[in-house]
Design a protein around this motif. Sequence first.
Motif, mmCIF file in Angstrom:
data_model
loop_
_atom_site.group_PDB
_atom_site.id
_atom_site.type_symbol
_atom_site.label_atom_id
_atom_site.label_comp_id
_atom_site.label_asym_id
_atom_site.label_seq_id
_atom_site.Cartn_x
_atom_site.Cartn_y
_atom_site.Cartn_z
ATOM 1 N N ASP A 1 51.457 35.932 52.146
ATOM 2 C CA ASP A 1 51.135 36.654 50.918
ATOM 3 C C ASP A 1 52.385 36.859 50.066
ATOM 4 N N PRO A 2 52.575 36.032 49.069
ATOM 5 C CA PRO A 2 53.790 36.159 48.272
ATOM 6 C C PRO A 2 53.702 37.359 47.325
ATOM 7 N N ASP A 3 54.854 37.876 46.944
ATOM 8 C CA ASP A 3 54.857 38.983 45.986
ATOM 9 C C ASP A 3 54.512 38.489 44.595
ATOM 10 N N ASN A 4 54.949 37.280 44.363
ATOM 11 C CA ASN A 4 54.787 36.722 43.029
ATOM 12 C C ASN A 4 53.726 35.613 43.060
ATOM 13 N N ILE A 5 52.697 35.777 42.275
ATOM 14 C CA ILE A 5 51.649 34.766 42.244
ATOM 15 C C ILE A 5 51.639 34.098 40.877
ATOM 16 N N PRO A 6 52.192 32.922 40.762
ATOM 17 C CA PRO A 6 52.276 32.278 39.452
ATOM 18 C C PRO A 6 50.912 31.810 38.951
ATOM 19 N N HIS A 7 50.743 31.850 37.662
ATOM 20 C CA HIS A 7 49.568 31.287 36.967
ATOM 21 C C HIS A 7 48.246 31.948 37.331
ATOM 22 N N ARG A 8 48.306 33.149 37.834
ATOM 23 C CA ARG A 8 47.049 33.827 38.106
ATOM 24 C C ARG A 8 47.043 35.244 37.527
ATOM 25 N N ASP A 9 47.874 35.459 36.511
ATOM 26 C CA ASP A 9 47.998 36.803 35.937
ATOM 27 C C ASP A 9 46.663 37.303 35.411
ATOM 28 N N LYS A 10 45.977 36.412 34.714
ATOM 29 C CA LYS A 10 44.725 36.812 34.084
ATOM 30 C C LYS A 10 43.709 37.238 35.146
ATOM 31 N N GLU A 11 43.622 36.435 36.185
ATOM 32 C CA GLU A 11 42.644 36.714 37.238
ATOM 33 C C GLU A 11 42.984 38.016 37.950
ATOM 34 N N ILE A 12 44.277 38.208 38.188
ATOM 35 C CA ILE A 12 44.691 39.431 38.874
ATOM 36 C C ILE A 12 44.292 40.639 38.049
ATOM 37 N N GLU A 13 44.520 40.521 36.763
ATOM 38 C CA GLU A 13 44.191 41.641 35.896
ATOM 39 C C GLU A 13 42.686 41.931 35.902
ATOM 40 N N LEU A 14 41.901 40.857 35.814
ATOM 41 C CA LEU A 14 40.453 41.047 35.782
ATOM 42 C C LEU A 14 39.928 41.680 37.064
ATOM 43 N N VAL A 15 40.389 41.168 38.167
ATOM 44 C CA VAL A 15 39.944 41.745 39.438
ATOM 45 C C VAL A 15 40.401 43.194 39.512
ATOM 46 N N GLY A 16 41.610 43.433 39.062
ATOM 47 C CA GLY A 16 42.152 44.790 39.064
ATOM 48 C C GLY A 16 41.282 45.739 38.266
ATOM 49 N N ARG A 17 40.904 45.320 37.086
ATOM 50 C CA ARG A 17 40.060 46.174 36.240
ATOM 51 C C ARG A 17 38.741 46.497 36.893
ATOM 52 N N MET A 18 38.249 45.489 37.564
ATOM 53 C CA MET A 18 36.954 45.670 38.187
ATOM 54 C C MET A 18 37.007 46.724 39.298
ATOM 55 N N LEU A 19 38.117 46.688 40.022
ATOM 56 C CA LEU A 19 38.215 47.585 41.173
ATOM 57 C C LEU A 19 38.746 48.960 40.798
ATOM 58 N N ALA A 20 39.338 49.042 39.612
ATOM 59 C CA ALA A 20 40.004 50.284 39.215
ATOM 60 C C ALA A 20 39.140 51.545 39.318
ATOM 61 N N PRO A 21 37.852 51.497 38.977
ATOM 62 C CA PRO A 21 37.047 52.720 39.055
ATOM 63 C C PRO A 21 37.147 53.428 40.400
ATOM 64 N N ALA A 22 37.447 52.652 41.431
ATOM 65 C CA ALA A 22 37.561 53.252 42.760
ATOM 66 C C ALA A 22 38.620 54.344 42.783
ATOM 67 N N LEU A 23 39.632 54.195 41.948
ATOM 68 C CA LEU A 23 40.720 55.179 41.933
ATOM 69 C C LEU A 23 40.252 56.525 41.403
ATOM 70 N N LYS A 24 39.213 56.474 40.578
ATOM 71 C CA LYS A 24 38.693 57.741 40.055
ATOM 72 C C LYS A 24 37.449 58.174 40.804
ATOM 73 N N GLY A 25 37.248 57.606 41.939
ATOM 74 C CA GLY A 25 36.121 58.008 42.768
ATOM 75 C C GLY A 25 34.809 57.382 42.349
ATOM 76 N N GLY A 26 34.842 56.415 41.445
ATOM 77 C CA GLY A 26 33.608 55.744 41.038
ATOM 78 C C GLY A 26 33.328 54.566 41.950
ATOM 79 N N LYS A 27 32.190 53.948 41.706
ATOM 80 C CA LYS A 27 31.888 52.771 42.511
ATOM 81 C C LYS A 27 32.224 51.513 41.721
ATOM 82 N N PRO A 28 33.125 50.710 42.217
ATOM 83 C CA PRO A 28 33.441 49.468 41.513
ATOM 84 C C PRO A 28 32.234 48.540 41.499
ATOM 85 N N SER A 29 32.155 47.711 40.469
ATOM 86 C CA SER A 29 31.056 46.748 40.411
ATOM 87 C C SER A 29 31.200 45.746 41.546
#
Length: 403
Positions: A29-57
Amino acid sequence: MKDLSGMFNEFMEAKPLFSNRKALTISFDPDNIPHRDKEIELVGRMLAPALKGGKPSNLFVYGKTGTGKTMVCRHVARELQRIAGDKINIRVIYVNCKMKQADTEYRLLAFLINSLGGSVPFTGLPTDKLYQDFFALIDKVDQTIILILDEIDSLIKKNGDEVLYILTRQNQEFKKAKLSMIGITNDLGFINKLDPRVRSSLGEEELIFPPYNAMQLQDILRERSKIGFENESVEQGVIEKCAAYAAQEHGDARRALDLLRVAGELAERTGVKQVETLHVDKAQEKIDEDRVIEIVKSQPRQSQLILFSIFNCSGTQRDLRQKTAYVQTADIINTYQGLCKHYRMKPLTQRRVSDLIAEYDLFGIITTKVISKGRYGRTRTVELNLDEDIKQKVEVALREIFN
DNA sequence: GTCAATTCACATGAAAGAGACCACGGTCTAGTG
DNA sequence: CTAGACCGTGGTCTCTTTCATGTGAATTGACGA
């Protein structure tokens, strides 16, 4: 003996090429993942609600092998857990449904329960008992569970989509916990095969990972080889070549890494100071060969005998207009039955043999084609799909098994 | 010559069986105090 | 009294068989030009 000690000495003195071989495997698992910034961000957004106690999609991730799906999902999930820390209870369970421990409904549940700290035997209990245990275990605490189901298609193909239906439905029943799922698959048509009810609840969000192109693969390889290899131990052009080969195979980064690593291993074994481009060619060959031999050896005996029959089957030229002789199901079955008698094995039925032949097609060892010969019926033509030297090695392996 | 029906030799599907593996609970048995 | 051996029952899983249905084009044979 002198030779051996000389060899060992040589080995000890030779400067190692690798500094961290693991960095060149897919499980790293590398720290740096080239050429996948967009995907990382999208997945991140999707899961983010979990931080506020919501249910992620629930999320569906598509993409061919070696496009970084698994890596991105795990990476994001780990980050999420790190940020949540102790304050918010988020648990991530990663399951590869192709693994032996999780490739059936029962085993998947057993795996999940075990990884949540429960304990169930790996066989012997009714499945609905496991569902009960699993849901009770989850709902005991106020928490968000993120379930990453990798290669989810193989699970569905074997067991139907009932599992997913039950899992998605269960959310309404929970009092405290929340369960969201990320399904990863490389089968683009997969979602259409699902029950519409499952499809709508599981495919709330979808994400497609495009394949890497050769330049992107190069970046990835450079990044990894910085960690994995000692300085200067990779010759100019090696990375480019690995990237080019892998780009031909639909931009598979896994393949690219395998090539680079195996090339490194081959170079190290021959005792040279640098990985050269010719090692890449050798690696390419070796990877294919190892894969095929591995498959053949791990097959059950009957299946091996069928492959052996295919090897021994010359085929008949029954149609004069057809220039080349071809092997068809009937030929294989004839040869197979002969071999069965010879080795005192009970022959399988035609139905079964037909399936086993189709299986080898799936592995890519043979190519089959169903053709209709009109009045003369319908059959499957079979052709070996191996390079000459691999073919010979497989044949040797088979002869060893059945000598 | 044209066209639909027929026909072959399997492919493909579905369901069910065999046998291995395993958990669980009840019963039996031998050893212990 | 109790731990462990030993059953029977009920469950999953994989490999396989059995039975049933599907299929694509060469061939056939009726038909009309």
